[in-house]
Write an enzyme that holds these catalytic residues in place. Structure first.
Site, PDB file in Angstrom:
ATOM      1  N   ASP A  64      -2.846   7.552  -2.626  1.00  0.00           N
ATOM      2  CA  ASP A  64      -1.637   6.480  -3.724  1.00  0.00           C
ATOM      3  C   ASP A  64      -2.423   5.737  -4.813  1.00  0.00           C
ATOM      4  O   ASP A  64      -3.426   6.574  -4.587  1.00  0.00           O
ATOM      5  CB  ASP A  64      -0.954   5.476  -3.074  1.00  0.00           C
ATOM      6  CG  ASP A  64      -2.386   3.861  -2.389  1.00  0.00           C
ATOM      7  OD1 ASP A  64      -2.871   4.634  -2.443  1.00  0.00           O
ATOM      8  OD2 ASP A  64      -1.410   3.286  -2.386  1.00  0.00           O
ATOM      9  N   SER A  86      -1.223  -1.094  -6.028  1.00  0.00           N
ATOM     10  CA  SER A  86      -1.175  -0.187  -5.553  1.00  0.00           C
ATOM     11  C   SER A  86       0.255   1.035  -5.434  1.00  0.00           C
ATOM     12  O   SER A  86      -0.093   1.672  -6.829  1.00  0.00           O
ATOM     13  CB  SER A  86      -0.411  -0.356  -3.780  1.00  0.00           C
ATOM     14  OG  SER A  86      -0.477   0.345  -2.884  1.00  0.00           O
TER      15      SER A  86
END
Length: 544
Positions: free
Chosen positions: A295, A148
């Protein structure tokens, strides 16, 4: 003796390591007899939990590497077979980080060797495409290789079950037990072929599903600046925006394409200081209606807007309230849900609209399991706006929905900030902030939690704490978790260790009644002062 045992364990690991890069790395440490570094690498094993695996890349059982991933995949395969999913399909996705493609291929090989069917997405793609593919293809499980928004040298391993949502207890412990039962990598069959590499039909189906997010005939005029933060979001977001008929976003070109070294940011997280600086600069050039950021794996969506002082990020809770208000205005039905660390404003919006509302533990693994879910969000920029398509946070569809809202307001001569003011007048100003402390030594987090439990504060910012809850005991609505919740008169604080990073996180909220729009400046000033004082007093109480 301890030294000899450590070297012996390192040599045993080295003998099985399938990766020349980490073999060379470990061999150097053994030759140098680097006891400190070897001790760090072999002090235990990277623990598999509800967040799967996440850690720094490198050799040894305490790092992310092919040997650790092969063991994790074998444990997952054994679990699936034990649960009666023999010959079931496992879909595997991956981001553009270092080693992600290798980890995905190793997983596919292990699943195939265990008698399951495996299918790998065609290239690095957003995590929500994997979450969608699980449901779309009727898979029994899915794996996403991603860390992530973690630092560049990290990678991770997320596991989903057939409904398309992430695993929750007790599955994590059961998979971990299967991993622990693996004696040697030589016991794990890993054929060279036998799995499928998917074509673009799954991505095309995901993009077609994004049509469901927007209202037919809604305005599509808002102009955006977009940054992928060196991740995998750009092509999918551009395709979704083109399909919807929005103006093409102006790209932050320095961050548009995948780069596992993330050269322009210290941390590839829109919430981190400096991460949005290039997007703000692009906005000053192009004067858009809003900035959108994903992200690196594009499951989160950040939004920034212009105010009287320049461009600023909206807090995740502000975007959460905006999307909820927009869905209510569009006549949404179903349950609104959020995690306990998110703003209580969502509950007020749902109550006013006559909609069911649920509060869950932190993480979309819990939000996604809410019965009848229509909309779920978490303050850390995660939004589920199409649960029938993606039962997880999705930064692509969230970007579509917030841009539709900005377009609708633009047609009325208004902005997202104008709507936030309206929400504050209707429901009270719900202001949130966070005290987040990153540590090298994890014992500092445990010390802070113990200190708060043994010497709990009785007042914060001069406000008495009316209720203190230790969430390890659970509540009538929540299972146990490592956290503390303090209720004050007009405020709330939650303290918990991060599940994915070496951080202690403290979530603060104050609620200030607002009678009219004219009262908003004073309400904001009061809220800002209260949050600063609560943060200061909490920091002192926790010793951080």
């Amino acid at each position: 003796m301890l030294h000899d045992d450590l070297i012996a364990r390192a040599k045993a690991w080295l003998a099985e390591d399938p990766d020349t890069e980490t073999r060379d790395e470990l061999a150097e440490l053994i030759d140098a007899e680097d006891v400190a570094e070897l001790s760090a690498r072999f002090s235990g094993t990277l623990q598999f939990g509800t967040a799967g695996l996440r850690g720094g890349l490198g050799a040894g059982p305490m790092r992310m590497n092919r040997a650790v991933v092969i063991r994790a995949a074998a444990g997952l395969a054994a679990y699936l077979n034990a649960k009666g999913h023999q010959n079931g399909l496992v879909v595997i996705g991956y981001d553009a980080r270092h080693k992600s493609a290798d980890f995905a291929q190793d997983t596919a090989a292990v699943m195939t060797g265990a008698g399951l069917r495996a299918a790998v997405l065609p290239r690095p793609l957003p995590t929500p495409v994997l979450a969608y593919a699980i449901r779309h293809l009727g898979a029994v499980a899915g794996v996403e290789v991603t860390a992530s928004h973690n630092p560049p040298r990290d990678n991770g391993y997320k596991v989903y079950f057939g409904g398309g949502s992430q695993i929750v207890p007790p599955a994590d412990a059961e998979i971990a037990a299967e991993i622990d039962a693996i004696h040697s990598l030589n016991d794990v069959p890993r054929p060279d072929t036998g799995w499928e590499t998917l074509d673009d039909s799954v991505l095309d189906a995901y993009l077609a599903r994004t049509d469901a997010v927007l209202a037919p005939g809604s305005p599509r005029t808002a102009r955006t600046v977009y940054t992928a933060l060196h991740g995998v979001g750009k092509n999918v977001l551009l395709a979704a925006f083109a399909r919807a008929g929005f103006p093409p976003p102006a790209l932050v070109t320095e961050q548009a394409d995948p780069d596992p070294d993330f050269p322009t940011v210290a941390f590839p997280n829109p919430e981190e200081p400096g991460a949005m600086d290039l997007a703000f600069a692009k906005a000053r050039e192009t004067n858009p209606d809003l900035i959108i950021a994903n992200d690196p794996d594009a499951d989160r969506c950040a939004v920034a807007v212009a105010d009287t002082t320049g461009w600023r990020m909206l807090r995740g809770d502000e975007v959460g309230a905006l999307l909820a208000t927009h869905l209510v205005a569009r006549g949404a039905h179903g349950t609104f849900a959020e995690s306990i660390v998110s703003s209580s404003l969502l509950g007020r919006i749902a109550e006013k609209a006559g909609l069911p509302y649920e509060e869950t533990l932190t993480g979309f693994k819990w939000i996604a399991r809410v019965e009848g879910l229509r909309y779920g969000y978490e303050e850390a920029l995660g939004y589920c706006v199409d649960p029938d398509g993606v039962r997880d946070k999705d930064g692509i569809t969230a970007a579509l929905l917030i841009t539709e809202l900005a377009s609708t307001l633009k047609e009325e001569g208004r902005t997202l900030l104008d709507l936030l003011d309206d929400i504050a007048v209707e429901h009270g100003l719900h202001a949130t902030d966070q005290l987040s402390v990153r540590v090298e030594d994890l014992s500092l987090i445990a010390d802070a939690m113990r200190r708060l439990r043994e010497q709990p504060p009785t007042r914060l910012a001069g406000l008495p704490i009316t209720r203190a809850e230790d969430l390890t005991e659970g509540t009538d609505r929540l299972p146990p978790t490592d956290g503390l919740r303090y209720t004050l008169d007009g405020a709330r604080v939650i303290v918990r260790p991060s599940g994915t990073e070496p951080k202690l996180k403290c979530y603060l909220e104050v609620v200030v009644p607002v009678a009219t729009h004219a009262d908003l400046p004073a309400a904001h000033a009061k809220a800002t002062d209260l949050l600063a004082r609560i943060k200061r007093d909490l920091s002192t109480a926790a010793g951080i």
